[in-house]
Design a protein around this motif. Structure first.
Motif, PDB file in Angstrom:
ATOM      1  N   UNK A  17      23.571  38.894  38.413  1.00 17.64           N
ATOM      2  CA  UNK A  17      25.044  38.955  38.369  1.00 17.64           C
ATOM      3  C   UNK A  17      25.570  38.106  37.215  1.00 17.64           C
ATOM      4  N   UNK A  18      25.300  38.485  35.984  1.00 18.65           N
ATOM      5  CA  UNK A  18      25.721  37.661  34.840  1.00 18.65           C
ATOM      6  C   UNK A  18      27.237  37.571  34.678  1.00 18.65           C
ATOM      7  N   UNK A  19      27.950  38.670  34.964  1.00 21.27           N
ATOM      8  CA  UNK A  19      29.418  38.638  34.802  1.00 21.27           C
ATOM      9  C   UNK A  19      30.065  37.704  35.813  1.00 21.27           C
ATOM     10  N   UNK A  20      29.636  37.828  37.081  1.00 19.17           N
ATOM     11  CA  UNK A  20      30.187  36.941  38.112  1.00 19.17           C
ATOM     12  C   UNK A  20      29.841  35.493  37.789  1.00 19.17           C
ATOM     13  N   UNK A  21      28.631  35.281  37.280  1.00 17.31           N
ATOM     14  CA  UNK A  21      28.209  33.918  36.923  1.00 17.31           C
ATOM     15  C   UNK A  21      29.101  33.332  35.839  1.00 17.31           C
ATOM     16  N   UNK A  22      29.436  34.160  34.825  1.00 16.44           N
ATOM     17  CA  UNK A  22      30.309  33.661  33.758  1.00 16.44           C
ATOM     18  C   UNK A  22      31.700  33.330  34.283  1.00 16.44           C
TER      19      UNK A  22
END
Length: 202
Positions: A17-22
């Protein structure tokens, strides 16, 4: 935070989940900087710090120093934000920043004495102005007058490397000597592994 970064499920969340992490990173970093900016005094003077006071006063134990708690909570939120932003974590783990971090404690110990001696000499000179007697016959002790920001700005590029140079010597020679001395003292007073200490009565 160290346990969180070494937990497989936490790292798996970052990968999947890279977008949520950012988004989480931006939220935690922004919130952390906001909370850590709590003023040392008079939070009622500004709306943003007054809101902080209303929240922190409910969280902080009675009688606790809210500015200290604000700095601590803010730092934890910033650290959590860094967990969700691996790119910044890698940047902060570069060898140059790690080297600066290695010297930081020695810089903390030494900057005060070096500031009160070497930097003062560089900015104010090495002589104290002579005492003067005014028209009433009173003796006025010589005062050091600040020569201006330009002289300070010229001195700092020489003083800061000096501070880090002395810190490197401290880290390279004084710290190991202290560690060896501590180890010798501990080995002298420590009981052997097969020897039992005095049992206290129950």
């Amino acid at each position: 935070m160290c346990d969180l970064q070494n937990t497989p499920s936490a790292n798996e969340f970052l990968v999947k989940r890279p977008r949520i992490s950012r988004v989480l990173a931006v939220i935690f970093l922004t919130l952390g900087l906001y909370v850590a900016s709590y003023p040392e005094g008079h939070p009622e003077w500004s709306t943003w710090s007054h809101w902080q006071y209303l929240v922190l006063s409910k969280i902080v134990p009675k009688g606790g120093e809210i500015p200290r708690y604000g700095s601590g909570i803010g730092l934890q939120l910033i650290t959590l934000g860094l967990h969700f932003m691996p790119a910044i974590r890698e940047f902060l783990s570069s060898k140059y920043l790690l080297w600066l971090g290695k010297q930081s404690f020695a810089v903390y110990l030494l900057h005060g004495p070096l500031l009160r001696s070497v930097l003062c000499w560089m900015v104010y000179g090495i002589y104290v102005p002579p005492d003067i007697t005014n028209e009433n016959g009173e003796v006025l002790h010589g005062k050091l007058m600040f020569p201006g920001a330009t002289r300070l700005l010229i001195a700092l590029p020489f003083w800061i490397p000096l501070n880090y140079g002395v810190a490197m010597l401290w880290t390279g020679y004084v710290d190991p000597w202290c560690a060896n001395l501590t180890q010798k003292i501990v080995s002298y007073i420590k009981l052997p592994a097969d020897e039992k200490g005095v049992l206290l009565p129950q």
